[in-house]
Enzyme design. Structure first.
Site, mmCIF file in Angstrom:
data_model
loop_
_atom_site.group_PDB
_atom_site.id
_atom_site.type_symbol
_atom_site.label_atom_id
_atom_site.label_comp_id
_atom_site.label_asym_id
_atom_site.label_seq_id
_atom_site.Cartn_x
_atom_site.Cartn_y
_atom_site.Cartn_z
ATOM 1 N N SER A 4 -11.570 -30.827 5.476
ATOM 2 C CA SER A 4 -11.941 -30.465 6.851
ATOM 3 C C SER A 4 -11.451 -29.070 7.221
ATOM 4 N N LYS A 43 0.296 -11.481 -4.170
ATOM 5 C CA LYS A 43 -1.139 -11.196 -4.003
ATOM 6 C C LYS A 43 -1.877 -11.279 -5.340
ATOM 7 N N TYR A 99 -0.520 -33.362 15.731
ATOM 8 C CA TYR A 99 -1.542 -33.888 16.631
ATOM 9 C C TYR A 99 -1.122 -35.287 17.101
ATOM 10 N N ARG A 154 -4.136 -25.098 -1.743
ATOM 11 C CA ARG A 154 -4.109 -24.072 -2.785
ATOM 12 C C ARG A 154 -4.606 -24.598 -4.147
ATOM 13 N N GLU A 156 -8.400 0.536 11.175
ATOM 14 C CA GLU A 156 -8.382 -0.931 11.148
ATOM 15 C C GLU A 156 -9.277 -1.517 10.062
ATOM 16 N N LEU A 157 -9.481 -0.738 9.025
ATOM 17 C CA LEU A 157 -10.300 -1.231 7.916
ATOM 18 C C LEU A 157 -9.515 -2.247 7.109
ATOM 19 N N GLU A 160 3.771 -26.469 13.597
ATOM 20 C CA GLU A 160 4.964 -25.776 14.087
ATOM 21 C C GLU A 160 6.022 -25.586 13.002
ATOM 22 N N TRP A 178 3.910 -14.047 10.118
ATOM 23 C CA TRP A 178 5.289 -14.526 10.289
ATOM 24 C C TRP A 178 5.987 -14.713 8.944
HETATM 25 P P1 FAD Z 1 -11.706 1.612 -1.635
HETATM 26 O O1 FAD Z 1 -11.144 0.317 -2.006
HETATM 27 O O2 FAD Z 1 -10.774 2.710 -1.338
HETATM 28 O O3 FAD Z 1 -12.698 2.057 -2.802
HETATM 29 C C1 FAD Z 1 -13.266 3.337 -2.863
HETATM 30 C C2 FAD Z 1 -13.641 3.622 -4.302
HETATM 31 O O4 FAD Z 1 -14.392 4.814 -4.345
HETATM 32 C C3 FAD Z 1 -12.449 3.836 -5.220
HETATM 33 O O5 FAD Z 1 -12.542 2.978 -6.339
HETATM 34 C C4 FAD Z 1 -12.557 5.295 -5.638
HETATM 35 O O6 FAD Z 1 -12.123 5.508 -6.969
HETATM 36 C C5 FAD Z 1 -14.041 5.535 -5.508
HETATM 37 N N1 FAD Z 1 -14.407 6.944 -5.280
HETATM 38 C C6 FAD Z 1 -13.974 7.769 -4.297
HETATM 39 N N2 FAD Z 1 -14.589 8.975 -4.399
HETATM 40 C C7 FAD Z 1 -15.413 8.903 -5.464
HETATM 41 C C8 FAD Z 1 -16.327 9.814 -6.054
HETATM 42 N N3 FAD Z 1 -16.542 11.025 -5.575
HETATM 43 N N4 FAD Z 1 -17.009 9.408 -7.140
HETATM 44 C C9 FAD Z 1 -16.843 8.163 -7.644
HETATM 45 N N5 FAD Z 1 -16.003 7.265 -7.117
HETATM 46 C C10 FAD Z 1 -15.312 7.621 -6.037
HETATM 47 N N6 FAD Z 1 -7.245 -5.576 2.689
HETATM 48 C C11 FAD Z 1 -7.342 -6.826 3.073
HETATM 49 O O7 FAD Z 1 -8.336 -7.194 3.685
HETATM 50 N N7 FAD Z 1 -6.362 -7.739 2.784
HETATM 51 C C12 FAD Z 1 -5.260 -7.400 2.106
HETATM 52 O O8 FAD Z 1 -4.389 -8.246 1.883
HETATM 53 C C13 FAD Z 1 -5.122 -6.075 1.678
HETATM 54 N N8 FAD Z 1 -4.038 -5.684 1.007
HETATM 55 C C14 FAD Z 1 -3.926 -4.407 0.610
HETATM 56 C C15 FAD Z 1 -2.797 -4.014 -0.093
HETATM 57 C C16 FAD Z 1 -2.660 -2.726 -0.518
HETATM 58 C C17 FAD Z 1 -1.423 -2.332 -1.251
HETATM 59 C C18 FAD Z 1 -3.690 -1.770 -0.265
HETATM 60 C C19 FAD Z 1 -3.555 -0.353 -0.738
HETATM 61 C C20 FAD Z 1 -4.814 -2.147 0.445
HETATM 62 C C21 FAD Z 1 -4.939 -3.459 0.889
HETATM 63 N N9 FAD Z 1 -6.037 -3.879 1.626
HETATM 64 C C22 FAD Z 1 -6.151 -5.175 2.003
HETATM 65 C C23 FAD Z 1 -7.064 -2.926 2.069
HETATM 66 C C24 FAD Z 1 -8.338 -3.007 1.240
HETATM 67 O O9 FAD Z 1 -8.033 -2.921 -0.126
HETATM 68 C C25 FAD Z 1 -9.279 -1.915 1.696
HETATM 69 O O10 FAD Z 1 -9.614 -2.103 3.033
HETATM 70 C C26 FAD Z 1 -10.550 -1.888 0.854
HETATM 71 O O11 FAD Z 1 -10.238 -1.687 -0.487
HETATM 72 C C27 FAD Z 1 -11.506 -0.811 1.330
HETATM 73 O O12 FAD Z 1 -12.633 -0.878 0.525
HETATM 74 P P2 FAD Z 1 -13.577 0.382 0.223
HETATM 75 O O13 FAD Z 1 -14.521 -0.086 -0.805
HETATM 76 O O14 FAD Z 1 -14.119 0.904 1.492
HETATM 77 O O15 FAD Z 1 -12.626 1.501 -0.337
HETATM 78 P P1 NAP Z 2 -2.426 0.331 9.348
HETATM 79 O O1 NAP Z 2 -2.314 -1.123 9.386
HETATM 80 O O2 NAP Z 2 -3.348 1.011 10.288
HETATM 81 O O3 NAP Z 2 -0.962 0.902 9.534
HETATM 82 C C1 NAP Z 2 -0.667 2.252 9.537
HETATM 83 C C2 NAP Z 2 0.773 2.470 9.988
HETATM 84 O O4 NAP Z 2 1.017 3.833 10.024
HETATM 85 C C3 NAP Z 2 1.080 1.933 11.344
HETATM 86 O O5 NAP Z 2 2.384 1.370 11.306
HETATM 87 C C4 NAP Z 2 1.064 3.161 12.266
HETATM 88 O O6 NAP Z 2 1.935 2.786 13.285
HETATM 89 C C5 NAP Z 2 1.503 4.267 11.320
HETATM 90 N N1 NAP Z 2 0.890 5.562 11.578
HETATM 91 C C6 NAP Z 2 -0.391 5.839 11.896
HETATM 92 N N2 NAP Z 2 -0.574 7.158 12.033
HETATM 93 C C7 NAP Z 2 0.612 7.749 11.759
HETATM 94 C C8 NAP Z 2 1.067 9.098 11.753
HETATM 95 N N3 NAP Z 2 0.249 10.105 12.013
HETATM 96 N N4 NAP Z 2 2.351 9.312 11.478
HETATM 97 C C9 NAP Z 2 3.197 8.303 11.202
HETATM 98 N N5 NAP Z 2 2.824 7.014 11.213
HETATM 99 C C10 NAP Z 2 1.541 6.735 11.494
HETATM 100 O O7 NAP Z 2 -2.868 0.804 7.914
HETATM 101 P P2 NAP Z 2 -2.309 0.476 6.470
HETATM 102 O O8 NAP Z 2 -0.989 -0.156 6.498
HETATM 103 O O9 NAP Z 2 -2.499 1.736 5.755
HETATM 104 O O10 NAP Z 2 -3.327 -0.585 5.930
HETATM 105 C C11 NAP Z 2 -4.694 -0.227 5.763
HETATM 106 C C12 NAP Z 2 -5.563 -1.423 5.978
HETATM 107 O O11 NAP Z 2 -5.374 -2.352 4.916
HETATM 108 C C13 NAP Z 2 -5.188 -2.105 7.261
HETATM 109 O O12 NAP Z 2 -6.270 -2.126 8.145
HETATM 110 C C14 NAP Z 2 -4.804 -3.470 6.864
HETATM 111 O O13 NAP Z 2 -5.465 -4.453 7.649
HETATM 112 C C15 NAP Z 2 -5.240 -3.626 5.439
HETATM 113 N N6 NAP Z 2 -4.193 -4.389 4.772
HETATM 114 C C16 NAP Z 2 -4.097 -5.690 5.055
HETATM 115 C C17 NAP Z 2 -3.090 -6.421 4.510
HETATM 116 C C18 NAP Z 2 -2.989 -7.888 4.803
HETATM 117 O O14 NAP Z 2 -2.065 -8.521 4.317
HETATM 118 N N7 NAP Z 2 -3.890 -8.476 5.542
HETATM 119 C C19 NAP Z 2 -2.174 -5.838 3.676
HETATM 120 C C20 NAP Z 2 -2.289 -4.493 3.411
HETATM 121 C C21 NAP Z 2 -3.314 -3.779 3.988
HETATM 122 P P3 NAP Z 2 2.543 3.771 14.374
HETATM 123 O O15 NAP Z 2 1.398 4.630 14.766
HETATM 124 O O16 NAP Z 2 3.066 2.894 15.451
HETATM 125 O O17 NAP Z 2 3.634 4.473 13.676
#
Ligand code: FAD
Ligand code: NAP
Ligand code: SF4
Length: 678
Positions: A29, A426, A170, A292, A661-662, A257, A584
């Protein structure tokens, strides 16, 4: 070897006497958010029918309340309401007459979001908004009668059975536990009295629906509450439920909780099934286990070990409607695996009234809206970037019949997922990369790795469409001394290229800042890969099963020998923007490891002394040897700008479109909708 030979236990039918379930795979569910929508029944009909065609043996719907007090927007107490449900049961039985579908009866009791909520005693849960109204004798009788009526209406609606939820905090579960049941009448006090309400509900339902109707009771086999149910109480309840007429006992492992994660991605696969296995030895009705279990080999192992008769996979069926069919056909490597992220499912459910979907499969719960139909005319499409956005686009477009070429400058597909997969906890992200890799083969996508694309490279290729999915570039904050040798970037830290010292400041506390803090403070094996490590870190005693599984057990987590400070400029609490259901766990883990989290930080400069900051306007020098930049990201659009300037027909997707916020959820979702329309 065929899948059915490889997973003989998973594909063995289960005879309940009056009916047979065709295999041991259950779609558990999950509230989808469609239950309350006007057109929700039509959408749920397609959602469940697709899973029935995908081979699942039995489906349990999301929770439906038996009455107004039950607290959900969706209730079933009248024949008019039953008629709406008939659309769902008809669709499922038309898709496969052998697939069973049961409706979950869910009375949220003290967790209902209104002041008319009811409970055995006026004890407010720490996660509830209201103090519940204490039920009087007549009120208790009404609740029992309403449960029985709801089950009767479910039968009228064509369901094969009902599941009654007796766990999670519940209504039914609050009668069982001393801290939520303070009554001194026949419904409280001794355990016999505290069991009376759930047992009476079951007896009354059985008497109302007859013997040929599946009746499942979801029991909290380990409620993860300090002072929760003892093992003896769990067993006694299960035995009494059997006598009262349940057909199947389903095991659940938490109250909402509780402070132990039970389904997040850092929980090991099949972590709790041994508890079901122990209970199964005590009763003669079949037992369902869950949590899981996301791939057929895991399910088969659970069944082989004798830990369950049926394996519940709820989120994995969101991620891939055809999980069971693919397993049966020996196509396991084509399964789009649930990575346990909760980002598009439970975070939506608990984050307000958002509809549920799935990060890796945006079609989940949107089957009538997002369709991958054969393309009217085949196009030649170039996609630049094989991160989640490019992969999502490429696989959908190719599945629809387009001729796709996928470029990436890296030597492997995945983009930033190749960084994410290296973070302890991860590890499931590898599965998504395996899935996409397989889809590239299946759909004959022309993959060109180590290919950095420039506008000129594409000019003579005559593509009908060019999609730029080049992702992002990490942001470099404009702070004096940002080029100091002690400053490193998160990409280099995660890939191991940068050396990290013992005193570290992380600049930026978003998802990546937290992940980096996890990586650099982590010692030993990942909890996601080892049940003992997980049990130790979260204070669960599977062996001795004290009350709730956790009473008196201290979590043991190694303090890091690094001093780490996780900083942000915002004054909101650090980590507030993390996932609703998982944030959390990250905050708590890092705090237990000694990571200091600071908000309201203004960065002044970096020099040999360390990082100079103002914290709440107080000047301080953070004496650190390493500053890791995790300050968000900017779109990488150089290629797009060049292509656009050359007049090419080009579109943007993922981080290249918008970095703010990507996350992968948005990247894959956007890519899938665009590719479905091309
Ligand atoms: P990218 O993943 O950045 O892919 C872009 C690709 O384009 C790359 O492979 C690059 O090599 C290629 N590229 C760039 N320029 C060129 C060029 N000129 N020619 C050919 N290839 C090129 N998101 C979540 O939702 N949940 C998570 O738990 C999460 N954890 C994360 C943990 C970490 C440590 C990081 C770094 C990111 C995490 N993210 C997570 C974020 C998520 O990975 C990104 O939002 C996502 O990968 C974005 O996808 P994208 O395809 O737009 O870009
Ligand atoms: P993010 O969530 O937007 O965080 C960026 C951090 O940098 C914030 O703490 C921000 O807070 C700070 N920041 C922004 N501009 C800055 C500046 N000019 N100088 C100094 N600090 C600055 O982005 P991210 O951590 O790079 O993650 C990228 C995306 O991947 C996120 O959208 C996230 O959702 C995703 N992701 C998700 C997970 C997950 O577990 N779900 C894990 C990893 C990544 P302040 O501006 O307050 O300092
Ligand atoms: Fe699994 Fe994440 Fe999809 Fe939820 S959103 S079903 S946890 S992959």
């Amino acid at each position: 070897m065929s899948g059915t030979d490889r997973y003989p236990h998973l594909f063995a039918p289960l005879d309940l006497g009056f009916t047979t379930i065709k295999n041991r795979a259950l779609m558990g569910s999950m509230h989808t958010g469609l239950e309350e929508r006007e057109d929700g029944h039509l959408r749920m009909a397609e959602f469940f029918a697709e899973r029935a065609r995908g081979g699942v043996g039995m489906i349990i719907t999301g929770g439906i309340s038996p009455n107004e007090e039950g607290g959900l927007g969706a209730k079933l107490s009248t024949s008019e309401e039953a008629a709406r449900h008939k659309v769902i049961t008809d669709a499922v039985h038309a898709a496969d007459p052998d697939t069973k579908i049961c409706m979950q009866i869910l009375h949220t009791g003290p967790l209902a979001p209104h002041d008319r909520c009811v409970a055995p005693s006026p004890v407010r849960s720490r996660i509830a908004r209201f103090v519940p109204n204490e039920l009087d004798e007549a009120g208790i009788e009404k609740q029992i009668a309403d449960h029985a009526n709801c089950a009767a209406r479910a039968k009228e609606a064509g369901y094969d059975g009902v599941e009654v939820i007796g766990s999670a905090g519940y209504l039914l579960s609050t009668f069982l536990v001393e801290k939520t049941n303070l009554r001194t009448d026949q419904w409280g006090g001794t355990y016999e009295n505290r069991m009376r309400f759930p047992l009476e509900v079951v007896r009354r339902i059985r008497a109302t629906v007859g013997d040929d109707f599946i009746l499942i009771f979801r029991i909290a086999a380990m409620d993860m509450l300090q002072g929760g149910m003892s093992w003896e109480e769990v067993v006694q309840l299960a035995k009494e439920l059997e006598k009262a007429g349940v057909s199947i006992i389903s095991t659940h492992f938490t109250w909402h909780e509780s402070a132990v994660p039970t389904i997040a991605t850092m929980v090991p696969r099949a972590a709790f099934t041994s508890v079901t296995g122990r209970l199964r030895k005590e009763v003669s009705v079949p037992c369902i286990t869950s949590n899981r279990i996301n791939m057929p080999d895991v399910a088969e192992e659970v069944l082989v070990n004798g830990d369950a008769d049926i394996v519940s996979m709820a989120r994995p069926m969101l991620a891939d409607a055809e999980l069971v069919k693919k397993a049966a056909e020996g196509r396991e490597d084509e399964i789009n695996t649930c990575i346990g992220c909760n980002q598009a499912c439970l975070d939506h459910t608990f984050g307000g009234n958002q509809e549920v979907s799935c990060l890796v499969n945006p079609r989940a719960c949107h089957e009538t809206l997002l369709k991958y139909e054969p393309a009217k005319a085949q196009k030649r499409i170039a996609i630049v970037g094989a991160g989640p956005a490019g992969l999502g686009y490429a696989t959908v477009a190719a599945e629809r019949g387009h001729k796709v070429t996928l470029y990436d400058s890296a030597s492997e597909i995945g983009g930033q997922f190749n960084l994410a997969k290296r973070i302890p906890g991860k590890e499931e992200f590898y599965e998504t990369l395996r899935y996409y890799s397989k889809m590239i083969d299946v759909h004959d996508i022309d993959l060109r790795l180590n290919a950095r694309v420039s506008a000129g490279m594409l000019q003579n290729e005559n593509y009908d469409e060019i999609v730029v999915a080049t992702g992002i570039e990490p942001r470099t904050p404009n702070v004096e001394g940002i080029d100091h040798p002690k400053v490193v970037r998160y990409v280099d830290v995660i890939t191991g290229k940068a050396k990290v010292g013992k005193k570290v400041a992380i600049m930026g506390a978003g998802g990546i800042g937290f992940d980096v803090a996890e990586l650099i403070t982590h010692e030993g094996k990942s909890s996601a890969l080892d049940i003992d490590v997980f049990a130790k870190e979260w204070g669960v005693d599977f062996e001795n099963h004290p009350r709730g599984g956790v009473t008196g057990v201290e979590p043991v987590i190694a303090k890091s020998d690094r001093e780490v400070m996780l900083l942000q400029r915002k004054t909101s609490s650090v980590g507030r923007g993390l996932g609703k259901t998982t944030g959390w766990t990250h905050r708590l883990t890092l705090a237990r490891r000694g990571v200091k989290m600071m908000n309201g930080v203004e960065y002044l400069r970096i020099d040999d002394e360390g990082l100079h900051v103002l914290i709440q306007n107080d000047p301080q020098t953070l004496d650190v040897d390493t500053v890791i930049i995790c300050a968000g990201q900017e779109p990488l659009r150089t290629l797009f700008d060049e292509l656009e300037a050359s007049g090419a027909k080009v579109s943007l997707v993922g981080g290249a479109y918008e970095a703010m916020e990507l996350d992968a959820k948005r990247a894959i979702n956007q890519a899938s909708y665009l590719a479905a329309a091309v």
